[in-house]
Scaffold this motif. Structure first.
Motif, mmCIF file in Angstrom:
data_model
loop_
_atom_site.group_PDB
_atom_site.id
_atom_site.type_symbol
_atom_site.label_atom_id
_atom_site.label_comp_id
_atom_site.label_asym_id
_atom_site.label_seq_id
_atom_site.Cartn_x
_atom_site.Cartn_y
_atom_site.Cartn_z
ATOM 1 N N ASP A 160 3.550 36.460 -37.375
ATOM 2 C CA ASP A 160 2.409 37.346 -37.126
ATOM 3 C C ASP A 160 2.787 38.820 -36.973
ATOM 4 N N GLY A 161 4.070 39.145 -37.058
ATOM 5 C CA GLY A 161 4.481 40.539 -37.058
ATOM 6 C C GLY A 161 4.539 41.215 -35.704
ATOM 7 N N TYR A 162 4.441 40.450 -34.618
ATOM 8 C CA TYR A 162 4.473 41.030 -33.275
ATOM 9 C C TYR A 162 5.886 40.993 -32.686
ATOM 10 N N TYR A 163 6.244 42.065 -31.993
ATOM 11 C CA TYR A 163 7.455 42.095 -31.181
ATOM 12 C C TYR A 163 7.081 41.713 -29.745
ATOM 13 N N VAL A 164 7.868 40.849 -29.135
ATOM 14 C CA VAL A 164 7.618 40.451 -27.752
ATOM 15 C C VAL A 164 8.300 41.446 -26.811
ATOM 16 N N LEU A 165 7.503 42.107 -25.967
ATOM 17 C CA LEU A 165 8.046 43.070 -25.005
ATOM 18 C C LEU A 165 8.368 42.411 -23.668
ATOM 19 N N PHE A 166 7.640 41.351 -23.346
ATOM 20 C CA PHE A 166 7.940 40.564 -22.140
ATOM 21 C C PHE A 166 7.641 39.107 -22.429
ATOM 22 N N ASP A 167 8.691 38.270 -22.344
ATOM 23 C CA ASP A 167 8.541 36.858 -22.712
ATOM 24 C C ASP A 167 8.495 35.923 -21.507
ATOM 25 N N GLY A 168 8.458 36.495 -20.314
ATOM 26 C CA GLY A 168 8.377 35.665 -19.115
ATOM 27 C C GLY A 168 9.706 35.302 -18.516
ATOM 28 N N THR A 169 10.806 35.703 -19.182
ATOM 29 C CA THR A 169 12.132 35.331 -18.676
ATOM 30 C C THR A 169 13.063 36.519 -18.471
ATOM 31 N N SER A 170 12.769 37.664 -19.086
ATOM 32 C CA SER A 170 13.693 38.791 -19.051
ATOM 33 C C SER A 170 12.949 40.113 -18.892
ATOM 34 N N LEU A 171 13.561 41.039 -18.164
ATOM 35 C CA LEU A 171 13.021 42.392 -18.010
ATOM 36 C C LEU A 171 13.733 43.380 -18.934
ATOM 37 N N LYS A 172 14.428 42.862 -19.939
ATOM 38 C CA LYS A 172 15.133 43.731 -20.864
ATOM 39 C C LYS A 172 14.174 44.729 -21.515
ATOM 40 N N GLY A 173 14.533 45.987 -21.503
ATOM 41 C CA GLY A 173 13.716 47.033 -22.102
ATOM 42 C C GLY A 173 12.781 47.715 -21.115
ATOM 43 N N TRP A 174 12.622 47.134 -19.938
ATOM 44 C CA TRP A 174 11.716 47.692 -18.933
ATOM 45 C C TRP A 174 12.490 48.466 -17.872
ATOM 46 N N ARG A 175 11.854 49.509 -17.358
ATOM 47 C CA ARG A 175 12.421 50.281 -16.247
ATOM 48 C C ARG A 175 11.294 51.009 -15.532
ATOM 49 N N GLY A 176 11.609 51.523 -14.360
ATOM 50 C CA GLY A 176 10.624 52.312 -13.641
ATOM 51 C C GLY A 176 10.348 53.627 -14.355
ATOM 52 N N TYR A 177 9.153 54.137 -14.202
ATOM 53 C CA TYR A 177 8.798 55.444 -14.755
ATOM 54 C C TYR A 177 9.698 56.505 -14.114
ATOM 55 N N ALA A 178 10.375 57.262 -14.977
ATOM 56 C CA ALA A 178 11.315 58.306 -14.539
ATOM 57 C C ALA A 178 12.481 57.733 -13.724
ATOM 58 N N LYS A 179 12.819 56.463 -14.005
ATOM 59 C CA LYS A 179 13.946 55.818 -13.351
ATOM 60 C C LYS A 179 14.793 55.106 -14.397
ATOM 61 N N SER A 180 16.010 54.770 -14.025
ATOM 62 C CA SER A 180 16.900 54.071 -14.952
ATOM 63 C C SER A 180 16.948 52.570 -14.674
ATOM 64 N N TYR A 181 16.149 52.104 -13.721
ATOM 65 C CA TYR A 181 16.198 50.706 -13.295
ATOM 66 C C TYR A 181 14.780 50.229 -12.991
ATOM 67 N N MET A 182 14.637 48.941 -12.770
ATOM 68 C CA MET A 182 13.348 48.332 -12.472
ATOM 69 C C MET A 182 13.168 48.259 -10.947
ATOM 70 N N PRO A 183 12.117 48.857 -10.385
ATOM 71 C CA PRO A 183 11.878 48.762 -8.944
ATOM 72 C C PRO A 183 11.684 47.312 -8.514
ATOM 73 N N ASP A 184 12.157 46.990 -7.307
ATOM 74 C CA ASP A 184 12.200 45.574 -6.927
ATOM 75 C C ASP A 184 10.852 44.990 -6.499
ATOM 76 N N CYS A 185 9.798 45.806 -6.437
ATOM 77 C CA CYS A 185 8.466 45.242 -6.189
ATOM 78 C C CYS A 185 7.907 44.558 -7.436
ATOM 79 N N TRP A 186 8.539 44.786 -8.585
ATOM 80 C CA TRP A 186 8.181 44.091 -9.826
ATOM 81 C C TRP A 186 9.172 42.950 -10.029
ATOM 82 N N LYS A 187 8.652 41.730 -10.121
ATOM 83 C CA LYS A 187 9.514 40.558 -10.257
ATOM 84 C C LYS A 187 8.921 39.598 -11.295
#
Length: 235
Positions: free
Chosen positions: A10-37
């Motif tokens: 179907d031509g879609y890229y998966v940005l979040f597959d339910g198992t990994s936070l790869k590619g995600w980070r906090g806005y103006a941060k280099s890491y993912m804030p721990d309130c997001w799990k």
């Protein structure tokens, strides 16, 4: 680097597959804030998850695309989906660099418990209810499901044309970079010389010179769940 795997069917890229936070980070941060799990295959925000919150982005800029995801919100909850967002900084009078909030550069697809959050009754003509272009265009028909139930969201951006979809229906349509867009900005909380003067300039030139930006999810302090986040690149 954009390294998501595309579903050839179907031509879609998966940005979040339910198992990994790869590619995600906090806005103006280099890491993912721990309130997001990750919880039960969902990307969940909750103040009880950790000590640091804040909006989050997928760290790749998109230009023309179709974005899909599912969301549900806690009773009385508020969140939002941002697109064409920039990370914007200003220099204060003290010479220090300040991070400006994501909403001054990005339109917001509202995520809301329409029945129990007071924002649903604010704004104009219900333009702060779920799937609305926040504070600008109301979602019609308003077909959001109650708190605790899953909704489907779809956002299409193509050469300035933007469509919001909710639960299988197109509910908002508008055109960026037009006199009408400027007129809508002037009638909103992002108006020129208003409470957010930088927002008027940035939103009027949405996506910057390249007309591209980040996809973001909002921390509004309330529990919210997102899942099956995927995007199709439109040529």
């Amino acid at each position: 680097v954009f390294s998501c795997v595309m579903n050839e069917r179907d031509g879609y890229y998966v940005l979040f597959d339910g198992t990994s936070l790869k590619g995600w980070r906090g806005y103006a941060k280099s890491y993912m804030p721990d309130c997001w799990k990750i919880e039960d295959g969902c990307l969940k925000f909750s103040r009880s998850n950790g000590r640091e919150g804040g909006d989050v982005i997928f760290a790749h800029k998109f230009r023309n695309f179709e974005l899909e995801m599912e969301w549900k919100i806690a009773k009385g909850g508020n969140s939002g989906i941002f697109y064409l967002a920039q990370e914007f900084y200003t220099i204060g009078n003290d010479g220090k660099m300040n991070v400006e909030p994501i909403f001054i550069s990005a339109p917001e697809y509202q995520v809301l418990d329409n029945e129990n959050h007071p924002d649903a009754k604010l704004g104009k003509d219900n333009n702060r209810k779920a799937a609305s272009l926040y504070d600008m265009i109301p979602a019609k028909p308003q077909n959001a499901k109650p708190a605790g139930e899953w909704n489907t969201a779809k956002i299409m951006v193509y050469k300035g044309t933007v469509i919001h979809g909710q639960n299988g229906q197109n509910v908002v349509g508008y055109h960026l970079w037009t006199p009408k867009w400027t007129e809508m900005l002037q009638a909103s909380k992002f108006k020129e010389n208003g409470d957010f003067p930088i927002a008027y300039e940035l939103l009027n030139n949405m996506g910057g010179d390249k007309h591209e930006g980040y996809i973001g999810l909002q921390d509004h302090g309330d529990d919210v769940w997102y899942r099956n986040i995927r995007v199709k690149i439109l040529k």
